[in-house]
Design a protein around this motif. Structure first.
Motif, PDB file in Angstrom:
ATOM      1  N   ASN A  42     -10.197  18.289  20.006  1.00  0.00           N
ATOM      2  CA  ASN A  42      -9.677  18.700  21.339  1.00  0.00           C
ATOM      3  C   ASN A  42      -9.270  17.329  22.015  1.00  0.00           C
ATOM      4  OD1 ASN A  42     -10.169  21.546  20.949  1.00  0.00           O
ATOM      5  ND2 ASN A  42     -12.245  20.895  21.514  1.00  0.00           N
ATOM      6  N   THR A  43      -8.186  17.494  22.735  1.00  0.00           N
ATOM      7  CA  THR A  43      -7.753  16.449  23.434  1.00  0.00           C
ATOM      8  C   THR A  43      -8.146  16.638  25.088  1.00  0.00           C
ATOM      9  OG1 THR A  43      -5.755  16.387  22.284  1.00  0.00           O
ATOM     10  CG2 THR A  43      -5.551  15.248  24.253  1.00  0.00           C
ATOM     11  N   SER A  44      -9.318  15.495  25.048  1.00  0.00           N
ATOM     12  CA  SER A  44      -9.426  15.329  26.468  1.00  0.00           C
ATOM     13  C   SER A  44      -8.918  13.943  27.095  1.00  0.00           C
ATOM     14  CB  SER A  44     -11.171  15.080  26.533  1.00  0.00           C
ATOM     15  OG  SER A  44     -11.484  14.988  27.854  1.00  0.00           O
ATOM     16  N   ARG A  50     -17.546  21.739  12.832  1.00  0.00           N
ATOM     17  CA  ARG A  50     -17.545  20.298  13.349  1.00  0.00           C
ATOM     18  C   ARG A  50     -16.595  20.382  14.613  1.00  0.00           C
ATOM     19  NH1 ARG A  50     -15.931  16.009  11.793  1.00  0.00           N
ATOM     20  NH2 ARG A  50     -14.730  16.691  10.085  1.00  0.00           N
ATOM     21  N   VAL A  51     -16.926  20.146  15.899  1.00  0.00           N
ATOM     22  CA  VAL A  51     -16.195  20.018  17.183  1.00  0.00           C
ATOM     23  C   VAL A  51     -16.275  18.717  17.856  1.00  0.00           C
ATOM     24  CG1 VAL A  51     -15.167  21.360  19.078  1.00  0.00           C
ATOM     25  CG2 VAL A  51     -16.572  22.402  17.537  1.00  0.00           C
ATOM     26  N   ASN A  52     -15.201  18.177  17.976  1.00  0.00           N
ATOM     27  CA  ASN A  52     -15.269  16.881  18.742  1.00  0.00           C
ATOM     28  C   ASN A  52     -14.173  16.562  19.775  1.00  0.00           C
ATOM     29  OD1 ASN A  52     -17.127  15.001  17.163  1.00  0.00           O
ATOM     30  ND2 ASN A  52     -15.887  15.783  15.466  1.00  0.00           N
ATOM     31  N   ALA A  53     -14.152  15.609  20.543  1.00  0.00           N
ATOM     32  CA  ALA A  53     -13.058  15.539  21.591  1.00  0.00           C
ATOM     33  C   ALA A  53     -12.632  14.081  21.696  1.00  0.00           C
ATOM     34  CB  ALA A  53     -13.675  15.948  22.823  1.00  0.00           C
ATOM     35  N   ILE A  54     -11.261  14.068  21.996  1.00  0.00           N
ATOM     36  CA  ILE A  54     -10.667  12.352  22.007  1.00  0.00           C
ATOM     37  C   ILE A  54     -10.523  12.312  23.522  1.00  0.00           C
ATOM     38  CG2 ILE A  54      -9.156  10.944  21.372  1.00  0.00           C
ATOM     39  CD1 ILE A  54      -8.171  12.700  18.847  1.00  0.00           C
ATOM     40  N   GLY A  73     -17.210  19.201  27.866  1.00  0.00           N
ATOM     41  CA  GLY A  73     -18.238  20.316  27.773  1.00  0.00           C
ATOM     42  C   GLY A  73     -18.161  21.299  26.614  1.00  0.00           C
ATOM     43  N   LEU A  74     -16.990  21.792  26.553  1.00  0.00           N
ATOM     44  CA  LEU A  74     -16.642  22.947  25.794  1.00  0.00           C
ATOM     45  C   LEU A  74     -16.814  22.421  24.298  1.00  0.00           C
ATOM     46  CD1 LEU A  74     -13.614  24.750  27.629  1.00  0.00           C
ATOM     47  CD2 LEU A  74     -15.783  25.780  27.176  1.00  0.00           C
ATOM     48  N   SER A  75     -16.411  21.275  24.110  1.00  0.00           N
ATOM     49  CA  SER A  75     -16.254  20.699  22.757  1.00  0.00           C
ATOM     50  C   SER A  75     -17.939  20.617  22.280  1.00  0.00           C
ATOM     51  CB  SER A  75     -15.470  19.400  22.544  1.00  0.00           C
ATOM     52  OG  SER A  75     -14.295  19.336  22.932  1.00  0.00           O
ATOM     53  N   ARG A  76     -18.591  20.046  22.992  1.00  0.00           N
ATOM     54  CA  ARG A  76     -19.963  19.860  22.847  1.00  0.00           C
ATOM     55  C   ARG A  76     -20.799  21.111  22.771  1.00  0.00           C
ATOM     56  NH1 ARG A  76     -20.958  14.927  27.162  1.00  0.00           N
ATOM     57  NH2 ARG A  76     -20.443  13.119  25.732  1.00  0.00           N
ATOM     58  N   ALA A  77     -20.386  21.928  23.492  1.00  0.00           N
ATOM     59  CA  ALA A  77     -21.365  23.310  23.495  1.00  0.00           C
ATOM     60  C   ALA A  77     -20.798  24.040  22.140  1.00  0.00           C
ATOM     61  CB  ALA A  77     -20.784  24.014  24.600  1.00  0.00           C
ATOM     62  N   ALA A  78     -19.704  23.917  21.724  1.00  0.00           N
ATOM     63  CA  ALA A  78     -19.156  24.597  20.389  1.00  0.00           C
ATOM     64  C   ALA A  78     -19.761  23.940  19.198  1.00  0.00           C
ATOM     65  CB  ALA A  78     -17.552  24.653  20.420  1.00  0.00           C
ATOM     66  N   THR A 136     -19.820  14.964  14.895  1.00  0.00           N
ATOM     67  CA  THR A 136     -19.649  16.281  15.486  1.00  0.00           C
ATOM     68  C   THR A 136     -20.266  16.042  17.011  1.00  0.00           C
ATOM     69  OG1 THR A 136     -19.644  18.593  15.488  1.00  0.00           O
ATOM     70  CG2 THR A 136     -21.720  17.384  15.031  1.00  0.00           C
ATOM     71  N   GLY A 137     -19.726  16.904  18.056  1.00  0.00           N
ATOM     72  CA  GLY A 137     -20.193  16.713  19.385  1.00  0.00           C
ATOM     73  C   GLY A 137     -19.749  15.557  20.197  1.00  0.00           C
ATOM     74  N   ALA A 138     -18.951  14.635  19.581  1.00  0.00           N
ATOM     75  CA  ALA A 138     -18.722  13.418  19.927  1.00  0.00           C
ATOM     76  C   ALA A 138     -17.490  13.338  21.018  1.00  0.00           C
ATOM     77  CB  ALA A 138     -18.586  12.343  18.696  1.00  0.00           C
ATOM     78  N   VAL A 139     -17.428  12.448  21.689  1.00  0.00           N
ATOM     79  CA  VAL A 139     -16.045  11.947  22.417  1.00  0.00           C
ATOM     80  C   VAL A 139     -15.805  10.736  21.938  1.00  0.00           C
ATOM     81  CG1 VAL A 139     -15.292  11.726  24.750  1.00  0.00           C
ATOM     82  CG2 VAL A 139     -16.879  13.264  24.432  1.00  0.00           C
ATOM     83  N   ILE A 140     -14.681  10.696  21.315  1.00  0.00           N
ATOM     84  CA  ILE A 140     -14.147   9.383  20.729  1.00  0.00           C
ATOM     85  C   ILE A 140     -13.182   8.765  21.486  1.00  0.00           C
ATOM     86  CG2 ILE A 140     -13.099   8.298  18.487  1.00  0.00           C
ATOM     87  CD1 ILE A 140     -15.731   9.581  18.099  1.00  0.00           C
ATOM     88  N   PRO A 141     -13.296   7.432  21.940  1.00  0.00           N
ATOM     89  CA  PRO A 141     -12.185   7.132  22.799  1.00  0.00           C
ATOM     90  C   PRO A 141     -10.939   6.378  22.142  1.00  0.00           C
ATOM     91  CG  PRO A 141     -13.933   5.464  22.752  1.00  0.00           C
ATOM     92  CD  PRO A 141     -14.482   6.830  21.976  1.00  0.00           C
ATOM     93  N   ALA A 142      -9.827   6.698  22.305  1.00  0.00           N
ATOM     94  CA  ALA A 142      -8.403   6.182  21.871  1.00  0.00           C
ATOM     95  C   ALA A 142      -8.005   5.918  23.102  1.00  0.00           C
ATOM     96  CB  ALA A 142      -7.846   7.186  21.088  1.00  0.00           C
ATOM     97  N   ASP A 143      -8.244   4.622  23.814  1.00  0.00           N
ATOM     98  CA  ASP A 143      -7.785   4.234  25.148  1.00  0.00           C
ATOM     99  C   ASP A 143      -7.626   2.900  25.126  1.00  0.00           C
ATOM    100  OD1 ASP A 143     -10.442   3.292  24.751  1.00  0.00           O
ATOM    101  OD2 ASP A 143     -11.140   4.356  26.403  1.00  0.00           O
ATOM    102  N   GLY A 144      -7.471   2.143  24.041  1.00  0.00           N
ATOM    103  CA  GLY A 144      -7.288   0.704  24.393  1.00  0.00           C
ATOM    104  C   GLY A 144      -8.155   0.034  25.163  1.00  0.00           C
ATOM    105  N   GLY A 145      -9.417   0.523  25.109  1.00  0.00           N
ATOM    106  CA  GLY A 145     -10.621  -0.189  25.521  1.00  0.00           C
ATOM    107  C   GLY A 145     -10.664   0.135  27.052  1.00  0.00           C
TER     108      GLY A 145
END
Length: 254
Positions: free
Chosen positions: A142-144, A182-186, A167-172, A241-250
């Protein structure tokens, strides 16, 4: 050495696929061996993407749909099952924002639109996707946004909606781990999308605040975000899974 791609054999649904990150993901995913069902509201732009990346050998198909409508998202997933036999992964990327109207001046319609596309859209998409992943598992991305973990100066409903996506990504992820889903957010940083180009065309001075908080001091190319999504959709991220992966240039490192 195998020439199979990162997503070889995967059947993937991508929302918000008519431009920007979604279109870049569509092209990348097909190049990495996936078959994709692309959805967005703009039929002409969506068909252009399909024609570019996979119309000839039916590796990509398009279906016009609005993520805010649950039945339309169920139709998208049914189309994936009917066309390719199932859904192995999904990249729920559709989003919408506004120019940051102060809360006390924002009307209800603007609030509703932002919340519906960003939060309800992910809710509708995940429910449809999970329903067909229960037997064989799968990966949902999911794109956060950095606005999902910080107060960024974006509009308040956008910040709230992107927090909700996490929140929805972690709950799922927690609820469906036993089914192999597996469900993750970026957490996406400022990216040079069609919407961003429009904003910067109107107000060039915004480039500095959009980039100065990131370590790399630049906008992302959409394909850079798509690369992160591809990894999360692939089996190479099997213990994530249940992670929020940053793709944000730091951006969130500071």
């Amino acid at each position: 050495m195998s020439t199979q791609g990162l997503l070889y054999g995967k059947r993937v649904v991508i929302t918000g696929a008519s431009s920007g990150i979604g279109a870049a993901a569509a092209e990348l995913f097909v190049r990495e061996g996936a078959r994709v069902v692309l959805t967005a509201r703009r039929k002409d732009r969506l068909l252009e993407v399909v024609d570019t990346i996979g119309a000839a050998d039916r590796r990509a198909i398009a279906i016009v749909a609005d993520v805010t409508r649950a039945e339309e998202m169920r139709k998208v997933v049914r189309t994936a099952v009917e066309t390719f036999g199932g859904v192995d992964a999904a990249f729920n990327n559709a989003g919408w924002t506004s120019t940051g109207t102060p809360m006390h001046l924002m009307n209800d319609e603007e609030y509703d639109r932002i919340m519906d596309v960003n939060a309800r859209g992910v809710w509708n998409a995940m429910r449809a996707e999970i329903a067909v992943m229960l037997e064989d598992g799968g990966s949902i991305v999911n794109t956060s946004s950095v606005a999902g973990v910080r107060a960024t100066g974006s509009s308040a409903p956008y910040i709230a909606a992107k927090h909700a996506v996490i929140g929805l990504s972690r709950a799922a992820a927690d609820e469906y781990a036993a089914q192999g889903i597996r469900v993750n957010a970026i957490a996406v940083g400022s990216t040079r999308t069609e919407l961003m180009d429009q904003v910067l065309s109107d107000t060039p001075s915004l480039l500095k605040p959009f980039t100065e908080r990131s370590i790399q001091q630049r906008l992302a190319d959409p394909v850079e975000i798509a690369q992160t999504a591809a990894w999360l959709c692939s089996d190479r991220s099997s213990f994530t899974t249940g992670a929020v992966i940053p793709a944000d240039g730091g951006w969130t490192a500071r």
